[in-house]
Design an enzyme around this catalytic site. Sequence first.
Site, PDB file in Angstrom:
ATOM      1  CB  ALA A  13      -0.935   0.007   1.215  1.00 51.13           C
ATOM      2  NE  ARG A  18      12.269   4.630   2.163  1.00 56.95           N
ATOM      3  CZ  ARG A  18      12.245   3.590   2.998  1.00 56.95           C
ATOM      4  NH1 ARG A  18      13.343   3.255   3.659  1.00 56.95           N
ATOM      5  NH2 ARG A  18      11.142   2.889   3.161  1.00 56.95           N
ATOM      6  CD  GLN A  77      -2.085   0.604   5.218  1.00 55.47           C
ATOM      7  OE1 GLN A  77      -1.378   0.296   4.258  1.00 55.47           O
ATOM      8  NE2 GLN A  77      -1.590   0.843   6.412  1.00 55.47           N
ATOM      9  CB  SER A 104       7.946  -6.284   2.017  1.00 59.91           C
ATOM     10  OG  SER A 104       7.808  -5.719   3.274  1.00 59.91           O
ATOM     11  CB  ALA A 386      18.099  -1.688 -52.853  1.00 61.94           C
ATOM     12  CB  SER A 411      16.375  -1.383 -56.939  1.00 54.25           C
ATOM     13  OG  SER A 411      17.188  -2.477 -56.578  1.00 54.25           O
TER      14      SER A 411
HETATM   15  C1  UD1 Z   1      10.539  -2.520   6.699  1.00 53.37           C
HETATM   16  C2  UD1 Z   1      10.738  -2.938   8.157  1.00 53.37           C
HETATM   17  C3  UD1 Z   1      12.233  -3.119   8.426  1.00 53.37           C
HETATM   18  C4  UD1 Z   1      12.789  -4.148   7.463  1.00 53.37           C
HETATM   19  C5  UD1 Z   1      12.510  -3.768   6.011  1.00 53.37           C
HETATM   20  C6  UD1 Z   1      12.887  -4.902   5.110  1.00 53.37           C
HETATM   21  C7  UD1 Z   1       8.915  -1.815   9.360  1.00 53.37           C
HETATM   22  C8  UD1 Z   1       8.553  -0.707  10.264  1.00 53.37           C
HETATM   23  N1  UD1 Z   1      10.195  -1.899   9.028  1.00 53.37           N
HETATM   24  O1  UD1 Z   1      11.153  -1.251   6.545  1.00 53.37           O
HETATM   25  O2  UD1 Z   1      12.438  -3.567   9.768  1.00 53.37           O
HETATM   26  O3  UD1 Z   1      14.193  -4.278   7.675  1.00 53.37           O
HETATM   27  O4  UD1 Z   1      11.098  -3.504   5.833  1.00 53.37           O
HETATM   28  O5  UD1 Z   1      12.781  -4.568   3.755  1.00 53.37           O
HETATM   29  O6  UD1 Z   1       8.063  -2.588   8.971  1.00 53.37           O
HETATM   30  N2  UD1 Z   1       3.352  -0.653   3.464  1.00 53.37           N
HETATM   31  C9  UD1 Z   1       1.985  -0.695   3.494  1.00 53.37           C
HETATM   32  N3  UD1 Z   1       1.300   0.189   4.257  1.00 53.37           N
HETATM   33  C10 UD1 Z   1       1.930   1.127   5.008  1.00 53.37           C
HETATM   34  C11 UD1 Z   1       3.341   1.172   4.976  1.00 53.37           C
HETATM   35  C12 UD1 Z   1       4.026   0.265   4.205  1.00 53.37           C
HETATM   36  O7  UD1 Z   1       1.363  -1.536   2.825  1.00 53.37           O
HETATM   37  O8  UD1 Z   1       1.225   1.904   5.680  1.00 53.37           O
HETATM   38  C13 UD1 Z   1       4.074  -1.617   2.625  1.00 53.37           C
HETATM   39  C14 UD1 Z   1       4.968  -0.937   1.593  1.00 53.37           C
HETATM   40  O9  UD1 Z   1       4.262  -0.734   0.379  1.00 53.37           O
HETATM   41  C15 UD1 Z   1       6.116  -1.928   1.425  1.00 53.37           C
HETATM   42  C16 UD1 Z   1       6.155  -2.653   2.759  1.00 53.37           C
HETATM   43  O10 UD1 Z   1       4.943  -2.365   3.425  1.00 53.37           O
HETATM   44  O11 UD1 Z   1       5.858  -2.849   0.381  1.00 53.37           O
HETATM   45  C17 UD1 Z   1       7.361  -2.222   3.606  1.00 53.37           C
HETATM   46  O12 UD1 Z   1       7.266  -0.820   3.848  1.00 53.37           O
HETATM   47  P1  UD1 Z   1       8.547   0.124   3.768  1.00 53.37           P
HETATM   48  O13 UD1 Z   1       8.108   1.500   4.058  1.00 53.37           O
HETATM   49  O14 UD1 Z   1       9.291  -0.125   2.532  1.00 53.37           O
HETATM   50  O15 UD1 Z   1       9.371  -0.427   5.030  1.00 53.37           O
HETATM   51  P2  UD1 Z   1      10.939  -0.307   5.266  1.00 53.37           P
HETATM   52  O16 UD1 Z   1      11.257   1.068   5.701  1.00 53.37           O
HETATM   53  O17 UD1 Z   1      11.684  -0.860   4.129  1.00 53.37           O
HETATM   54 CA    CA Z   2      11.103  -1.454   2.087  1.00 54.21          CA
END
Ligand code: UD1
Ligand code: CA
Length: 469
Positions: A13, A18, A77, A104, A386, A411
């Site tokens: 979500a 970044r 979400q 993830s 050609a 050609s």
């Molecule tokens: C997260 C972990 C971190 C881990 C890393 C591994 C947390 C707080 N931290 O950090 O410990 O080392 O992944 O890659 O979980 N997402 C949602 N809804 C939200 C927020 C995020 O669905 O409200 C999803 C994002 O789309 C993403 C995943 O969750 O696919 C991870 O979120 P991201 O913000 O990338 O977490 P990291 O900072 O990488």
């Molecule tokens: Ca991540």
Amino acid sequence: MEPQHFATAILAAGKGTRLKSKRAKVLHSIAGKPLLQHVLDAVLSVTRPDQVFVVVGHQAEEVERAVGATGVHFVLQMQQLGTGHAVQCLRDSVSGLGDLLVLSGDVPLIRPETIEQLGNFHQAQQAAMTILTARPENPFGYGRVVRVSPTSPEVAAIVEQKALAADQQYIGEINSGIYVFRIDALYRHIDSLQANNAHGEYYLTDMAAILRAAGERVVAFEIGDATEVLGANTIAEMMDLDAAMRMQSARRLMAEGVTIHRPETCVIDAAVTVGADTILEPFVQLLGNTRIGEDCRIRSYSVIQDSTIGSGVLIHNGCVLDGATISDGAFIGPFAHLRPGSQIGREAHVGNFVEIKNARVGDKSKANHLTYLGDAAIGSGCNIGAGVITCNYDGVNKHPTKIGDRVFVGSNSTLVAPVALEDDSYIAAASCITEPVPAGALALGRSRQTVKSGWVKQRRAAQQRKKDG
Ligand code: UD1
Ligand code: CA
């Protein structure tokens, strides 16, 4: 794990701040496939689609469309309040089930085998939470795993990078963002999550300490090769994963007998197949659903997408193929453009600066230089000279050109479609052909040449007279 009691959640979500991109992170592609699709494909090879819940939010519709038609559930979400909040959104969907695997959407290299091992470890440990961990070369940016003791599988907490205490900076074991939870324990305690951290978010990682404080068992399952769990938070990280996946594809092909010169310069998608003894020169791209036979040579700077190539084919430098089919022994290029629907017969030649679209070129036919063939069917043994052009478009509609077997097109001829040249016919060079040409006939479609003897001498004399006044 008992399949009927088991659910899988993929968190997808987030916006991916970044990345600094307009497109949601999980829609960005590596190795020719969106990040989320990589995760889904791994998951779907170990579980049923109806047990998979994808949490979507940012650009939810686009994300759903991108992975559409696989039969998985999407859970919205509305506000992205953190990974813990994303899992809170699943409470109703998974209540009553046994275990929940959480992945993830931005950790795309995960393998199905690892998912299974994680599940088995979770069961054997009878844990409430099992965290997949690894020790990458550079752990910076990841949440770190604080074990109860260095030799214990039990975990006391996960600490995010920004919250690391001075003596925790050196912890090399990272949280992959992939976990298995016992569903009853997870939801009994998930409302204890608080957003009192650097991002003001509900962190799923805090469940480790919360569950342990509640007397539940929290363990880590560490894998040896950290590459598989590297995340993609920035474009640079994503391109590192892209390079890693392409290199895997190159190694897979080399293991099957394909020679790849300078494999680090080639871009090869995961689904591509290539036969033994085929040679790929540096800077070749093989994309999408491309299949190449044995004993071919693909020369540098050719980009081949969704095309099928037989055996013994030579693709010279700088060709662009998209949706083309090439039969055994054909020669293509250099600098040929084969657009969708191009079908090139056995031992046919398609040479320099030739463009083909939705056209069949029969066996042993040749179009060697500077030609456009669109919406055409060309028989076998033809010679297309050609600069021959099929005029297939009248500004409104496209029209077909039919050329029989053993036809010679001189050609710089222009074939105004719809038009047919029958077997063994012969078109004089520079003809403009607007009428059908019967079998075995010669067609001349050009004005007769006039020769004016002595013209140059007379003209020069006239110019001289003018000058002299
Ligand atoms: C997260 C972990 C971190 C881990 C890393 C591994 C947390 C707080 N931290 O950090 O410990 O080392 O992944 O890659 O979980 N997402 C949602 N809804 C939200 C927020 C995020 O669905 O409200 C999803 C994002 O789309 C993403 C995943 O969750 O696919 C991870 O979120 P991201 O913000 O990338 O977490 P990291 O900072 O990488
Ligand atoms: Ca991540």
